[in-house]
Design an enzyme around this catalytic site. Structure first.
Site, PDB file in Angstrom:
ATOM      1  CG  HIS A   1      -2.001   1.064   1.129  1.00 11.02           C
ATOM      2  ND1 HIS A   1      -3.328   0.823   1.385  1.00 11.02           N
ATOM      3  CD2 HIS A   1      -1.940   2.373   0.789  1.00 11.02           C
ATOM      4  CE1 HIS A   1      -4.023   1.936   1.216  1.00 11.02           C
ATOM      5  NE2 HIS A   1      -3.189   2.897   0.868  1.00 11.02           N
TER       6      HIS A   1
ATOM      7  CG  HIS B   1      -1.169   6.161  -2.805  1.00 12.79           C
ATOM      8  ND1 HIS B   1      -2.304   5.989  -3.552  1.00 12.79           N
ATOM      9  CD2 HIS B   1      -1.471   5.726  -1.553  1.00 12.79           C
ATOM     10  CE1 HIS B   1      -3.273   5.488  -2.782  1.00 12.79           C
ATOM     11  NE2 HIS B   1      -2.790   5.319  -1.560  1.00 12.79           N
TER      12      HIS B   1
ATOM     13  CG  ASP C   1      -6.394   3.884  -6.184  1.00 12.15           C
ATOM     14  OD1 ASP C   1      -7.040   2.832  -6.043  1.00 12.15           O
ATOM     15  OD2 ASP C   1      -6.225   4.707  -5.267  1.00 12.15           O
TER      16      ASP C   1
ATOM     17  N   GLY D   1      -9.762   7.994  -2.345  1.00 12.49           N
ATOM     18  CA  GLY D   1     -10.427   9.301  -2.353  1.00 12.49           C
ATOM     19  C   GLY D   1     -11.526   9.365  -1.320  1.00 12.49           C
TER      20      GLY D   1
ATOM     21  CG  HIS E   1      -7.631   3.590  -0.345  1.00 11.73           C
ATOM     22  ND1 HIS E   1      -7.142   3.175  -1.545  1.00 11.73           N
ATOM     23  CD2 HIS E   1      -6.612   4.238   0.275  1.00 11.73           C
ATOM     24  CE1 HIS E   1      -5.872   3.552  -1.649  1.00 11.73           C
ATOM     25  NE2 HIS E   1      -5.521   4.205  -0.555  1.00 11.73           N
TER      26      HIS E   1
ATOM     27  CD  GLU F   1      -7.538   6.862   4.120  1.00 12.56           C
ATOM     28  OE1 GLU F   1      -8.071   6.587   3.026  1.00 12.56           O
ATOM     29  OE2 GLU F   1      -6.444   7.434   4.230  1.00 12.56           O
TER      30      GLU F   1
ATOM     31  CG  ASP G   1      -1.644   5.707   2.551  1.00 14.90           C
ATOM     32  OD1 ASP G   1      -1.878   5.369   1.388  1.00 14.90           O
ATOM     33  OD2 ASP G   1      -2.482   6.287   3.276  1.00 14.90           O
TER      34      ASP G   1
HETATM   35 ZN   LIG Z   1      -3.665   4.839   0.277  1.00 15.81          ZN
END
Ligand SMILES: [Zn+2]
Length: 346
Positions: free
Chosen positions: A29, A31, A151, A183, A210, A213, A291
């Site tokens: 995970h 980005h 994504d 998002g 995701h 969160e 992340d």
């Molecule tokens: Zn993420």
């Protein structure tokens, strides 16, 4: 006569830090855009003479001090706006993998915000060629392997999600293994993406989301029931629903835990309030990830160290987290097995 100084306990900082550093790990995970460090962003802003360049270097550093989800999304957007050419993508991919390799990450499944690229009307394939070049050079130089998750953005118009799925399906023979969504969970519910995920799945792509969160456990239930997510990103709010924790533990759907990220975007008020320990003890399949490491000022080893220092994870438990990271990956079983064998000897 002085007594001999006691040898350090196996869990003392002088012992645990090198233990963590030497653990082979998978990063699942992360980005790509959130891996762009301040120096690289400044380099791109300078090349492009962008509005950020006009504001000066201090403005770049300020972007990396996020403490709220909205500020984080703003920073992420500014980074994206500076990613324009295949060469930009080659540069950031190479540097991201170089940093991961230094953490003894041996395999990475990197999320690319293709939804943002579509929204910016960028052509995906040429930019992905830049990504591939960066990954090839990194594999040659640092022996780290990477695959890709495309994504979609929950809160952008749905056609963007379809384009993400079509692009991913076109590139499955070039290392794109999955489709995801990220998002704003509140304004882009899983329900909107059911058909898109089905389309992607039929074309051999794996499904991640995701979820939980920034909103409650219902978002995780939807990711499981509607998207048939094979991994959940964050899953923070599952802690509020015992039935969901039991469901995740029983089904062993992996949950990608990003401790510092949840603190920095306001999901938890203190790191000690993170449910990592509860999840692990309840039998959930959890692994640790960063992340957006550059934006949050972390690396994977520092996240493992948090698990030890804040949540009391022993060496054996830390090793289990590393095992989980490979088990939860979308590597073929024979390749997973190679890493798991190595971990068994660690
Ligand atoms: Zn993420």
């Amino acid at each position: 006569m002085s007594s001999p100084s006691p040898s350090p306990s196996p869990d003392s900082p002088s012992e645990i830090v090198p233990f963590i550093a030497a653990l082979p790990k998978a990063e699942l995970h992360i980005h790509l855009e959130g891996s762009v460090d301040a120096d690289t962003l400044w380099e791109l802003a300078t090349q492009q003479r962008s509005p950020l360049f006009a504001q000066g270097r201090a403005a770049v550093d300020a972007l990396y001090q996020t403490s709220k989800f909205s500020a984080f999304l703003d920073a992420f957007k500014v980074v994206c706006l500076h990613l324009q050419t295949p060469d930009d993508y080659e540069l950031i991919t190479y540097r991201a993998l170089q940093r991961m390799a230094a953490q003894n990450v041996r395999y990475a499944e990197i999320t690319l915000s293709v939804g943002v690229m579509v929204w910016r009307e960028q052509a995906i394939d040429p930019l992905f060629s830049g990504v591939e070049r960066g990954a090839r050079r990194a594999r040659r130089d640092f022996a780290i392997r990477a695959q890709w998750i495309f994504d979609a953005v929950r809160h952008l118009p749905l056609e963007q999600g379809w384009e993400v799925a079509r692009s991913a399906a076109r590139l499955t023979d070039r290392g794109v293994v999955g489709i995801g969504i990220g998002g704003n969970e509140a304004s882009g519910p899983a329900e909107n993406f059911g058909a898109i995920f089905e389309f992607a799945s039929q074309r051999g792509l794996r499904r991640v989301a995701h979820a939980g969160e920034a909103v409650g456990p219902e978002s995780i239930w939807s990711a499981l029931r509607i998207l048939h997510a094979e991994r959940i990103g964050h899953g923070l709010s599952a802690a509020a629903d015992r039935g969901l924790v039991e469901q995740l533990a029983q089904s062993r759907v992996p949950v990608e835990i990003c401790l510092t990220s949840n603190l920095r975007t306001g999901g938890i008020s203190e790191i000690s309030r993170h449910p990592l320990r509860d999840y692990f003890d309840a039998g959930m399949h959890v692994s640790l990830h960063t992340d957006d490491p550059a934006l949050f000022g972390v690396d994977l080893n520092s996240e493992y160290l948090l698990a030890h220092q804040v949540f009391g994870f022993s060496r054996e438990e830390l090793r289990q987290l590393a095992v989980n990271s490979f088990e939860a990956s979308f590597l073929p079983p024979n390749e997973q097995m190679e890493f798991l064998k190595e971990l068994a000897e660690h």
